[in-house]
Design an enzyme around this catalytic site. Structure first.
Site, PDB file in Angstrom:
ATOM      1  N   LYS A  35       9.608  -4.672  -0.430  1.00 41.56           N
ATOM      2  CA  LYS A  35       8.561  -4.093  -0.252  1.00 41.56           C
ATOM      3  C   LYS A  35       8.161  -3.897   1.258  1.00 41.56           C
ATOM      4  CE  LYS A  35       3.845  -4.494  -1.968  1.00 41.56           C
ATOM      5  NZ  LYS A  35       2.892  -5.223  -3.160  1.00 41.56           N
ATOM      6  N   SER A 112       0.770  -2.610  -6.200  1.00 40.19           N
ATOM      7  CA  SER A 112       1.069  -1.823  -5.059  1.00 40.19           C
ATOM      8  C   SER A 112       2.578  -1.777  -4.852  1.00 40.19           C
ATOM      9  CB  SER A 112       0.169  -2.460  -3.870  1.00 40.19           C
ATOM     10  OG  SER A 112       0.686  -3.870  -3.807  1.00 40.19           O
ATOM     11  N   SER A 136       0.156  -6.708  -8.525  1.00 42.15           N
ATOM     12  CA  SER A 136       1.069  -5.546  -8.003  1.00 42.15           C
ATOM     13  C   SER A 136       2.775  -5.633  -8.340  1.00 42.15           C
ATOM     14  CB  SER A 136       0.841  -5.779  -6.421  1.00 42.15           C
ATOM     15  OG  SER A 136      -0.459  -5.595  -5.902  1.00 42.15           O
TER      16      SER A 136
END
Length: 432
Positions: A35, A112, A136
Site C-alpha cells: 500500500k 482503504s 481497511s
C-alpha cells in the site's frame, strides 16, 4: 490510472529483489506489492493524495515489514492505490482512479487498501500488504473475494508506515489461499511452523448476523460443516455478543447513551456504541498526526473525504480516556470469552460490495453497520481473518473468524485447516 490489464491497482511499479536467495526460504518465488503508505527508499509514500506526495520527501529507508518479506525470499513489484489519507472504506480515489473490483466491475473494491486487495484478487501477484484501522484490510478482502487479515494490534512493526490512528492501526495482508496467508504470517509474526491446535470453541455471534443482508445460513453453513467434520459439533457454541459486551465493558455506557440520542434505528446498540468510540478515537488521533499538515497545505480532497477530515479537525480530547478504557475492558472480555484456542464467527461486512457512487443515505446506513462489525476486533485489538465464500447472487461474500489478542498463529493455522476441509467436499458456493 488503469493501464492495460493492471486493474488500476498500481501506483508505482518497481522491483525490489529478495535480500538473498538461498534455497528453502519460506516466500521464495512469491511476488507482492505494498500500500502506498509504506516507506520504500527513493520513493515518496503518497498516502493516496497528490498534495501529500508533493509536500513530503522521498523515504530514506525501507519499512521493516518490507525488509522481513524480502529476507524471506519474496519480490516486491510496486506500490498500490489507496483511498485518500486512508480515510475511507469505499476504495474510490478521485485523483488516481478507483481500482477495478476483479469479482464484479460495477461495485467498489473497498478501502482503504483497495489496490492491494484488487491486485491479489486479479492474480497480479501472490500476496499484498495493506493496513487496517477501521476495516481497511478486512473490508476490501471481502469485496474482492480474497483472504485478508487484521493481526493483533501491536504485534507487527508499524515503523516506516504513515500513521492514521496508532491506537487502532495494524499492518494487514491479502492472499488468494490460506496457505500463502499463513506463510506470510509466519514471516511477519516471526513465528515457527507450529502444529495445528484443535479449537476449544467456535462461537457464533448470533446477534451480529442481522447486521448483514446475506442470509445467516448462507454465511455460516460452509464453516460450520467443516468445523463439525474436523472437530465435532460440540465445539460449536452461540453467544449474544452485544449483551456480553454490555455486561463486561462498563465504560461503554457513555457511548451507548450517545448512540441512543443520535441514531434513529439501532441494529445492535452495544456494537454501535463500540463503533462510536472507535471512530472518535480515529478522528482524534488523525488530528494529532495530520491536523497541522491539513491546515497548512489545504489539500485537494474528494468532498466526502474533506467532510470527514473537517470533522476530525473539530475533535477534542474529551472522552478519549473513556475510549482507552473501553479498549482494555473489551480485550479482557474477549480474551476471557475465547480462551487460548477459541474463535468468534461474525460477518465481515454488512453485505456484498456496494455499487459505485451509492447515494449518501444508503452509504451512511451501510457504513454504520460495517463499523459496528469492524469495532469488535478494532477496539479489542484481537486478530481477525476474512474468509472468502465464493459468490452469492453473483456477488462476493465472506465470513470472519476472530481470535484473542496474540493468537494470530493459531487463527491462521485453523483457517487453513477449515478451508482445506471445505474444498475437499466442494468448492465454495457459487450461486446465480
Amino acid at each position: 490510472m488503469e493501464t492495460g490489464s493492471d486493474y488500476g491497482a498500481f501506483m508505482k511499479r518497481f522491483i525490489l529483489p529478495p535480500v538473498s536467495s538461498p534455497p528453502g526460504l519460506p516466500l521464495s518465488s512469491l511476488t507482492f506489492a505494498v500500500k502506498d503508505m509504506f516507506d520504500v527508499t527513493g520513493y515518496v509514500p503518497g498516502f493516496g493524495n497528490p498534495d501529500w506526495e508533493r509536500t513530503h520527501s522521498e523515504a530514506m529507508s525501507i519499512a521493516p515489514t518490507i525488509i522481513d518479506l524480502l529476507k524471506a525470499g519474496a519480490t516486491c513489484v510496486g506500490t498500490t492505490v489507496m483511498d485518500e489519507l486512508a480515510y475511507s472504506i469505499k476504495g474510490e480515489n478521485i485523483h488516481y482512479g478507483t481500482p477495478r473490483n476483479p469479482c464484479v466491475e460495477d461495485r467498489v473494491p473497498g478501502g482503504s487498501s483497495s489496490g492491494s486487495a484488487v491486485a491479489v484478487g486479479a492474480k497480479l501477484m501472490d500476496f499484498s500488504i495493506g493496513t487496517d484501522c477501521l476495516g481497511s484490510s478486512r473490508i476490501p478482502a471481502s469485496y474482492c473475494g480474497v483472504f485478508g487479515i487484521r493481526p493483533s494490534h501491536g504485534v507487527i512493526s508499524e515503523s516506516g508506515v504513515i500513521p492514521l490512528a496508532q491506537s487502532l492501526d495494524t499492518v494487514g495482508w491479502f492472499a488468494r489461499d490460506p496457505t500463502i496467508l499463513n506463510k506470510v504470517g509466519r514471516v511477519l509474526l516471526q513465528s515457527s511452523n507450529i502444529a495445528h491446535v484443535r479449537p476449544t470453541r467456535v462461537i457464533i455471534a448470533d446477534d451480529c448476523f442481522p447486521l448483514s443482508s446475506i442470509p445467516y445460513e448462507v454465511l455460516t453453513q460452509d464453516v460450520v460443516k467443516a468445523v463439525k467434520k474436523l472437530y465435532g459439533g460440540d465445539v460449536i457454541k452461540h453467544e449474544i455478543l452485544g449483551l456480553y459486551v454490555m455486561e463486561k465493558v462498563p465504560s461503554l455506557i457513555h457511548f451507548m447513551c450517545k448512540c441512543k440520542e443520535k441514531i434513529d434505528q439501532i441494529y445492535n446498540l452495544p456494537l454501535a456504541a463500540l463503533s462510536c468510540a472507535m471512530q472518535l478515537l480515529e478522528r482524534y488521533e488523525f488530528k494529532q498526526n495530520h491536523g497541522e499538515w491539513v491546515l497548512a497545505v489545504k489539500p485537494n480532497l474528494a468532498p466526502e473525504i474533506a467532510e470527514s477530515v473537517k470533522e476530525a479537525l473539530k475533535t477534542t480530547g474529551k472522552h478519549i480516556d473513556i475510549c482507552h478504557s473501553i479498549k482494555k475492558e473489551l480485550r479482557d472480555a474477549l480474551n476471557s470469552l475465547l480462551g487460548d484456542f477459541g474463535v468468534l464467527m461474525i460477518p465481515t461486512v454488512p453485505g456484498p460490495p456496494p455499487e459505485k457512487q451509492t447515494n449518501l443515505s444508503q452509504r451512511k446506513d451501510y457504513q454504520g453497520r460495517a463499523f459496528s462489525l469492524q469495532s469488535v476486533a478494532g477496539m479489542s485489538g484481537c486478530c481477525q481473518v476474512s474468509i472468502p465464500l465464493g459468490m452469492y447472487d453473483n456477488l462476493p461474500i465472506s465470513i470472519s473468524l476472530v481470535a484473542k489478542h496474540g493468537a494470530d498463529e493459531f487463527l491462521l493455522s485453523l483457517i487453513e485447516a477449515i478451508y482445506d476441509s471445505i474444498n475437499e467436499d466442494e468448492a465454495p458456493r457459487l450461486k446465480a
